[in-house]
Design an enzyme around this catalytic site. Structure first.
Site, PDB file in Angstrom:
ATOM      1  N   TRP A 167      11.639 -16.755 -51.287  1.00  0.00           N
ATOM      2  CA  TRP A 167      12.049 -17.966 -50.588  1.00  0.00           C
ATOM      3  C   TRP A 167      11.493 -18.000 -49.165  1.00  0.00           C
ATOM      4  O   TRP A 167      11.717 -18.969 -48.434  1.00  0.00           O
ATOM      5  CB  TRP A 167      13.575 -18.062 -50.533  1.00  0.00           C
ATOM      6  CG  TRP A 167      14.226 -17.160 -49.516  1.00  0.00           C
ATOM      7  CD1 TRP A 167      13.983 -15.840 -49.292  1.00  0.00           C
ATOM      8  CD2 TRP A 167      15.225 -17.541 -48.574  1.00  0.00           C
ATOM      9  NE1 TRP A 167      14.774 -15.363 -48.284  1.00  0.00           N
ATOM     10  CE2 TRP A 167      15.555 -16.383 -47.811  1.00  0.00           C
ATOM     11  CE3 TRP A 167      15.896 -18.737 -48.294  1.00  0.00           C
ATOM     12  CZ2 TRP A 167      16.512 -16.392 -46.798  1.00  0.00           C
ATOM     13  CZ3 TRP A 167      16.853 -18.736 -47.288  1.00  0.00           C
ATOM     14  CH2 TRP A 167      17.147 -17.573 -46.549  1.00  0.00           C
ATOM     15  N   GLU A 222      21.741 -10.103 -48.564  1.00  0.00           N
ATOM     16  CA  GLU A 222      21.494  -9.303 -49.764  1.00  0.00           C
ATOM     17  C   GLU A 222      22.349  -8.039 -49.826  1.00  0.00           C
ATOM     18  O   GLU A 222      22.229  -7.262 -50.775  1.00  0.00           O
ATOM     19  CB  GLU A 222      20.007  -8.941 -49.833  1.00  0.00           C
ATOM     20  CG  GLU A 222      19.137 -10.171 -49.976  1.00  0.00           C
ATOM     21  CD  GLU A 222      17.654  -9.844 -49.958  1.00  0.00           C
ATOM     22  OE1 GLU A 222      17.244  -8.998 -49.137  1.00  0.00           O
ATOM     23  OE2 GLU A 222      16.925 -10.432 -50.756  1.00  0.00           O
ATOM     24  N   LYS A 271      23.188  -8.358 -44.122  1.00  0.00           N
ATOM     25  CA  LYS A 271      21.828  -7.939 -43.827  1.00  0.00           C
ATOM     26  C   LYS A 271      21.152  -8.960 -42.917  1.00  0.00           C
ATOM     27  O   LYS A 271      20.426  -8.619 -41.991  1.00  0.00           O
ATOM     28  CB  LYS A 271      21.034  -7.805 -45.125  1.00  0.00           C
ATOM     29  CG  LYS A 271      19.555  -7.473 -44.943  1.00  0.00           C
ATOM     30  CD  LYS A 271      18.850  -7.400 -46.284  1.00  0.00           C
ATOM     31  CE  LYS A 271      17.361  -7.138 -46.124  1.00  0.00           C
ATOM     32  NZ  LYS A 271      16.651  -7.104 -47.428  1.00  0.00           N
ATOM     33  N   GLN A 272      21.411 -10.248 -43.206  1.00  0.00           N
ATOM     34  CA  GLN A 272      20.776 -11.321 -42.452  1.00  0.00           C
ATOM     35  C   GLN A 272      21.675 -12.545 -42.519  1.00  0.00           C
ATOM     36  O   GLN A 272      22.678 -12.569 -43.222  1.00  0.00           O
ATOM     37  CB  GLN A 272      19.406 -11.633 -43.032  1.00  0.00           C
ATOM     38  CG  GLN A 272      19.421 -12.051 -44.493  1.00  0.00           C
ATOM     39  CD  GLN A 272      18.036 -12.178 -45.082  1.00  0.00           C
ATOM     40  OE1 GLN A 272      17.130 -12.691 -44.462  1.00  0.00           O
ATOM     41  NE2 GLN A 272      17.875 -11.697 -46.310  1.00  0.00           N
TER      42      GLN A 272
END
Length: 807
Positions: free
Chosen positions: A355, A494, A615-616
């Protein structure tokens, strides 16, 4: 134009892999790592050449089970040049005394230069200057030049020039246990006395790849030298040893002009014949380099971002522009390819398409929209596979894969090696179905930037409708809430693949996913309104799209469930609040860099799914992709109140719980903080800018650049700081320039009209190019609008807070 050189003084084995990735040379068709020509692949050096779309599948037995992976193939090494003096072994850096060493990369006209002086065991001192490029002017060509000067000796030398097909994919340490052989030999060949050529075939995908090299030597006057040529060849390797005399202080120059063709290329009946004849006909190094330089000069006129007040920011922005353009240039528009997340500079993620294109397209849309169109066609050509995947999973419409490669099937591995523990662990990331929302978003924003209704009618609308259909089939209605819900998916974060202790993967009601679905279900109906009635009727017949489905989409755009915390913060997913808090200070004290907390926790026998960590950016992505007005309308339609503090509170909450294990996270937070905390936004922007050049993740960049973060920093300048956005038919600006960007200039293209944007002296000036196929466009800041005709310019006055004042 200054700020166009990356320079490394001295040879450092520990950082050579990073330098190789950052000094790669490419042209949107192929890319070659910046490895030294005289070194073979080892733990320090890794020659690699990659062509868009050249994939191959191989099976590895792990733990007694077959594991199938598809890789972007490392193609035959065309760089090979080795120097032998007086019949001795070929010179390697490890065997000589380096007197000086300089590794320089020209960002403006991507050209790699190495200059070294060395003393060998016999006391001979030699200067070698190497230059090379992959031509942006001639898509199938590259050039390599050596200038050799014996400083204190004369004698006989041999330069070995080879094409080496014995290469494997071994550029990522954690993939070492996986099968890396992808090439079978076909044949070597010569074309006259000067050209050697080699043809190989990928073992499973049956792709033919041919390379040819023309070798010539010139004396210090520029005259072509007669040299002794000794040929050696095997089925997967061919070399020419060029023997000649050299004289003290007198430079000798060798040219190696190389061509590349694959069986995916048009107008190539036999790739070997095509490569050989093309090498014979190709111009010399100087002329080829000048053509390359001219092609890049034209690109920079359209793509440069000029920041006069900060040399470091200027250098890094241009480094990113250069690399993004080398992976996705106008040559890419002729190919069937997507955007590999790690470019064409290495083998991380096996060259797959994720993505990350979500971060790449905003820069391309407003400069090279024909490239975006081609990259979106990569998705369209794999629509049938996405439809089959949805059907096999029990859904309708099109379900595009999280990782895509050659033919659009799901390429996500089911096992992933944790390098901290050395264990192979289950990988559930294929549940990141939000890639489908990203593809929808990309199509829509491309159309907004270009008004390419032909693409929308012929290709884009069909993908968008099938994606909306997929989401309608994966969602279910919860009568107790009177809301639609989506279960069993993962969001962009994730670290959370499932609930703690659960046997099944996936999470319920990921807020980012659900809000994106609500938005696209509304836009899908707007898409139909843009098309001619005859096309709408044809599409509905083709897809058997009934009124009941359209009604369901409209209902979902009004009644998707979005989880919130009790304090009004948007929950990342349902159940997030019940997770444990992590002792962040303890883990920072123990490990220092905790960006990859998932690996750390699993190596300790723990589970990241247990904790409130990310994670983000996940829920925060909503504030990155949509303007405040857009998001307010989406939530209002859903019947949720998006209060004045919701964005700030949500961003601050997750900022404290995000490890930024992906460099994309710094881009996202820099973007969303621009309106709320400019100083922190700039800090994140600088980290994102430095992330690849300084390799902040400690060894990942040598496996390939991060296309998302490089493109994302460029988008931050144009969208988050300059405030560029499209409102209907108006190109609008909502500037939030930090103090470091008070002076800023860049070129763009809006719906076919090239424009120049310049911020200077508390004003914004927008100029329309006077020539070409330009047409009138509307630009605005706040309530002030102007129509620009070709050759016109308009000035908007801005106060110190970058709000509109009377101009």
């Amino acid at each position: 134009m200054k700020g166009f050189l990356l320079t490394y003084e001295g040879f450092d084995p520990a950082t050579e892999g990073l330098r190789e990735a950052l000094t790669s040379t490419g042209n949107g068709y192929l890319c070659t790592r910046g490895a030294a020509e005289w070194e073979d692949a080892d733990r320090v050096h890794y020659p690699g050449t990659y062509v868009h779309g050249a994939y191959n599948r191989e099976t590895t037995i792990l733990g007694g089970l077959p594991v199938l992976n598809e890789d972007l193939v490392n193609l035959p090494n065309w760089l090979v040049l080795k120097l032998r003096i007086e019949g001795e072994a070929a010179i390697r850096l490890a065997d000589v005394e380096l007197l000086s060493y300089r590794h320089e990369y020209d960002i403006r006209h991507p050209t790699l230069v190495r200059e070294l002086r060395f003393r060998d065991h016999a006391g001979r001192e030699t200067t070698l200057r190497s230059r090379r490029f992959v031509s942006m002017a001639d898509v199938h060509h590259a050039g390599l030049e050596w200038t050799l000067t014996p400083e204190n000796w004369s004698g006989r030398v041999e330069i070995v020039s080879a094409l080496d097909g014995r290469v494997t994919n071994r550029g990522v340490a954690r993939y070492q246990q996986l099968e890396g052989r992808h090439l079978d030999p076909v044949s070597p060949r010569t074309f006259g006395s000067e050209v050697i050529a080699l043809k190989v075939q990928t073992r499973q995908s049956n792709l033919y790849v041919s390379e040819a090299a023309r070798n010539r030597v010139f004396d210090h006057t520029g005259a072509l030298m007669e040299v002794q040529r000794d040929l050696y060849q095997m089925e997967d390797y061919i070399q020419q040893a060029l023997g000649f005399d050299v004289h003290q202080g007198s430079p000798v120059r060798l040219e190696k002009m190389v061509t590349f063709f694959t069986s995916r290329d048009p107008a190539a009946s036999d790739t070997l014949e095509r490569a050989g004849t093309s090498a014979l006909r190709y111009v010399g190094f100087a002329e080829a380099l000048q053509r390359h330089v001219s092609a890049w000069d034209e690109l920079w006129r359209n793509c440069d971002i000029h920041v006069p007040n900060d040399d470091r920011v200027q250098l890094l922005l241009r480094t990113h522009i250069s690399h993004v353009t080398q992976v996705c240039s106008h040559h890419t528009a002729d190919l069937d390819t997507g955007v590999p997340a790690r470019g064409l500079n290495g083998e991380a993620y096996r060259g797959h398409v994720f993505w990350d294109e979500l971060y790449v397209y905003p820069f391309l849309n407003l400069r090279t929209p024909e490239v975006t169109r081609s990259l979106l066609m990569y998705r369209y050509r794999r629509l049938g596979e996405a439809q089959a995947m949805a059907k096999d999973a029990g859904y309708r419409g099109a379900m595009f894969p999280w990782q895509s490669g050659s033919d659009g099937r799901e390429e996500t591995q089911r096992l992933h090696l944790n390098p901290l523990s050395g264990r192979w662990e289950e990988d559930l990331s294929h549940n990141q179905r939000h890639v489908n929302a990203a593809i929808f978003y990309n199509i829509w924003n491309y159309v907004q930037a270009t008004r390419d209704l032909a693409f929308l009618s012929d290709y884009g609308a069909e993908m968008m409708l099938e994606i909306a259909r997929f989401w309608a089939s994966i969602a279910h209605f919860n009568p107790e809430r009177s809301r639609y819900e989506i279960h069993g998916v993962m969001g962009p974060d994730e670290f959370h693949e499932k609930y703690p202790g659960a046997s099944e993967g996936g999470l319920n009601n990921n807020a980012y996913t659900n809000v994106m679905v609500a938005w696209l279900c509304q836009v899908a109906q707007d898409v139909l309104a843009l098309l001619p009635s005859s096309r709408v009727e044809a599409l509905r017949r083709r897809l058997n799209l009934q009124d009941e489905e359209l009604d369901r989409w409209d209902d979902m755009s009004r009644r998707m469930f979005v989880p919130f915390h009790g304090d009004g913060v948007i929950s990342q997913f349902e159940g997030w609040e019940s997770l444990e808090e992590l002792d962040w200070d303890a883990y920072r004290a123990k490990y220092g860099n905790i960006q990859r907390l998932d690996r750390i926790l699993r190596a300790e026998g723990d589970d990241p799914n247990r904790y409130q960590l990310a994670k983000q950016a996940d829920a925060v992505m909503l504030f990155f992709l949509f303007s405040p007005d857009q998001l307010a309308r989406i939530f209002d339609r859903l019947g949720y109140e998006l209060g004045p503090d919701t964005a700030r509170k949500t961003i601050e909450y997750y900022d404290q719980r995000t490890s930024h294990g992906s460099t994309l996270s710094f881009v996202t937070y820099a973007g969303v903080l621009a309106a709320y905390d400019p100083a922190s936004s700039w800090e994140r922007f600088l980290v994102a800018l430095e992330s690849d050049v300084s390799d902040i993740q400690g060894g990942t960049t040598q496996e390939g650049i991060h296309m998302g973060v490089m493109s994302g920093t460029l988008d931050l300048v144009q969208r988050s700081y300059a405030g560029t956005h499209i409102q209907g038919d108006v190109l609008s600006f909502r500037p939030r320039l930090p103090p470091q960007l008070q002076r800023l200039r860049f070129a763009m293209q809006f719906r076919g009209t090239p424009i120049q944007v310049e911020f200077s002296d508390s004003s914004l000036t927008v100029s329309a190019h006077p020539e070409g196929a330009s047409r009138p466009i509307k630009v605005g800041v706040g309530e002030e609008l102007h129509e620009l005709c070709p050759g016109d310019a308009c000035r908007f006055a801005l106060d110190q807070e970058h709000d509109l004042v009377r101009g």
